[in-house]
Design a protein around this motif. Sequence first.
Motif, PDB file in Angstrom:
ATOM      1  N   THR A 129       0.822  -1.207   0.000  1.00  0.00           N
ATOM      2  CA  THR A 129       0.000   0.000   0.000  1.00  0.00           C
ATOM      3  C   THR A 129       0.854   1.254   0.000  1.00  0.00           C
ATOM      4  OG1 THR A 129      -1.803  -1.129   1.171  1.00  0.00           O
ATOM      5  CG2 THR A 129      -1.755   1.279   1.287  1.00  0.00           C
ATOM      6  N   VAL A 130       0.515   2.185  -0.881  1.00  0.00           N
ATOM      7  CA  VAL A 130       1.136   3.497  -0.902  1.00  0.00           C
ATOM      8  C   VAL A 130       0.103   4.522  -0.432  1.00  0.00           C
ATOM      9  CG1 VAL A 130       0.559   3.904  -3.343  1.00  0.00           C
ATOM     10  CG2 VAL A 130       2.438   5.162  -2.281  1.00  0.00           C
ATOM     11  N   ILE A 131       0.557   5.478   0.367  1.00  0.00           N
ATOM     12  CA  ILE A 131      -0.320   6.528   0.878  1.00  0.00           C
ATOM     13  C   ILE A 131      -0.096   7.806   0.084  1.00  0.00           C
ATOM     14  CG2 ILE A 131      -0.929   7.963   2.873  1.00  0.00           C
ATOM     15  CD1 ILE A 131       0.010   5.726   4.686  1.00  0.00           C
ATOM     16  N   TYR A 255      -2.757  11.056   8.896  1.00  0.00           N
ATOM     17  CA  TYR A 255      -1.754  10.157   8.308  1.00  0.00           C
ATOM     18  C   TYR A 255      -1.389   9.046   9.289  1.00  0.00           C
ATOM     19  CZ  TYR A 255       2.716   8.401   6.653  1.00  0.00           C
ATOM     20  OH  TYR A 255       3.749   7.573   6.250  1.00  0.00           O
ATOM     21  N   LEU A 259      -1.792   5.052   8.679  1.00  0.00           N
ATOM     22  CA  LEU A 259      -0.629   4.167   8.742  1.00  0.00           C
ATOM     23  C   LEU A 259      -0.847   3.030   9.725  1.00  0.00           C
ATOM     24  CD1 LEU A 259       2.270   3.857   7.635  1.00  0.00           C
ATOM     25  CD2 LEU A 259       3.060   5.203   9.593  1.00  0.00           C
ATOM     26  N   ILE A 262      -2.614  -0.054   8.195  1.00  0.00           N
ATOM     27  CA  ILE A 262      -2.047  -0.654   6.985  1.00  0.00           C
ATOM     28  C   ILE A 262      -1.011  -1.693   7.375  1.00  0.00           C
ATOM     29  CG2 ILE A 262      -0.669  -0.191   4.916  1.00  0.00           C
ATOM     30  CD1 ILE A 262      -1.954   2.614   4.878  1.00  0.00           C
ATOM     31  N   GLU A 263      -1.181  -2.909   6.895  1.00  0.00           N
ATOM     32  CA  GLU A 263      -0.277  -3.987   7.283  1.00  0.00           C
ATOM     33  C   GLU A 263       0.939  -4.109   6.374  1.00  0.00           C
ATOM     34  OE1 GLU A 263      -2.119  -7.995   5.347  1.00  0.00           O
ATOM     35  OE2 GLU A 263      -3.387  -7.037   6.872  1.00  0.00           O
ATOM     36  N   ASN A 264       0.894  -3.526   5.189  1.00  0.00           N
ATOM     37  CA  ASN A 264       1.989  -3.669   4.228  1.00  0.00           C
ATOM     38  C   ASN A 264       2.237  -2.329   3.540  1.00  0.00           C
ATOM     39  OD1 ASN A 264       3.940  -4.625   2.505  1.00  0.00           O
ATOM     40  ND2 ASN A 264       2.606  -6.047   1.405  1.00  0.00           N
ATOM     41  N   HIS A 265       2.752  -1.378   4.290  1.00  0.00           N
ATOM     42  CA  HIS A 265       2.998  -0.028   3.776  1.00  0.00           C
ATOM     43  C   HIS A 265       4.331   0.011   3.042  1.00  0.00           C
ATOM     44  CE1 HIS A 265       4.569   4.208   4.586  1.00  0.00           C
ATOM     45  NE2 HIS A 265       3.562   4.372   3.743  1.00  0.00           N
ATOM     46  N   THR A 268       5.043   6.600   0.945  1.00  0.00           N
ATOM     47  CA  THR A 268       4.128   7.726   1.087  1.00  0.00           C
ATOM     48  C   THR A 268       4.559   8.847   0.155  1.00  0.00           C
ATOM     49  OG1 THR A 268       3.708   7.206   3.417  1.00  0.00           O
ATOM     50  CG2 THR A 268       3.195   9.441   2.698  1.00  0.00           C
ATOM     51  N   TRP A 391       9.475   0.461  -4.667  1.00  0.00           N
ATOM     52  CA  TRP A 391       8.181   0.122  -4.071  1.00  0.00           C
ATOM     53  C   TRP A 391       7.438  -0.876  -4.941  1.00  0.00           C
ATOM     54  CZ3 TRP A 391       6.275   5.840  -3.060  1.00  0.00           C
ATOM     55  CH2 TRP A 391       7.121   6.439  -2.109  1.00  0.00           C
TER      56      TRP A 391
END
Length: 393
Positions: A129-131, A255, A259, A262-265, A268, A391
Amino acid sequence: MAGGWSLAGAGATHSLGTGQYSKMTALGLTIPTEATDLVMTFEIITQTSANFTLGARAQLVGNGSNTGAWNGLHIRGGDTQPSTRMQVSYLRNRTPSQNTLLIESGNQWAGTIRNVQLYDVSASRHKPTVILIIKAQSNGEGFGLEVADPIKDGWHPDIWMCPPNSYGSGLYGAKALTLSVAQEPLVHSLNPGHRVGPAMSMARQIVALTKGAVRVVIVPVSRSGTGLLGADAPWNPDTTATGDLRRYPIMVSTYQAALSQIENHVGTIGVWAGNEADLNKADWQAQLPAAFRNMVSRTRADLAVPDLPELILGPAEYSGAGYALLAQMQATFDADSGHANAIPGVKYLPGPQGPGHNNAGDAVHWTTEANRIRGDNAGQWAYLIGRARGWWK
């Protein structure tokens, strides 16, 4: 069906004044056994009540329990129809015992829904996951005159959001500081007055270019009329502003909330689309370079992302001399500008070139289509940034 609902051809109609919550058990939909996150979509084909902020929502029940669920239906003042025909109701944290689906509506809403569909989006929660942090003022929210298009601006199972506050008490709108599947219009502040911004188009580009390998979580924290310059400026990291105007602290806390869920960051990216409000300061050209550099530095420190990339989405520079000067200055913040104002990790992205991309008679705001273009461009840059940093491939 509970009181208030009646079958209407291929759909169902809800009437006013029939109880606080009227419920209808949905037929012909199968709930996947192990699903934890579900999306129910439906069309509102007619709406006869004056209240457009309370529509229908899905709810799961079983063994006396229920799970939080809401849809994203809200409108900009003056609109006479829902902002998106295909509505989304998101259901989170389902347990296997919750095996009955209800469609619910409050007593302030009347209309007809049809084409109810159910989707399992559980797998998306586990993806890398990207924020995206969408911050600044109205051009971060989107103030184009056109309402959301059901095709161009539709929901996507891999595009989520974490809004800073609830809308509709979190019952028939977004729930504060909680991840949910995103839908236009996003909820940026306590006063949603926006339509289609650049965020969803940006996220859609990332998902497409990574071939569905990632999930995007949008942190929508923009608010119209909020500037950076001055002690009480909402985006000053040390702002003295109060309440919903404390945009910088709100950005940091939202933010952090996203975060934590989210388990797989994997990364950002910050997105800035503002400073128009700062043009009211007589000495804005003298103040802005240092103020923007300070905001970038503080953001990286406060978010614990020391190499945070920042994309600046430029103003509607063809609207007037002040906006053209702002665009020129923001371009000097670009890391590759060669200017003394350049900041590492900052990329300036101008909006669509040439006149006609801002609202008619509106010197500040991009059109709805221009916002899609801005988002597409930013999404392509975000993809390149993520690929360069490993990423994704």
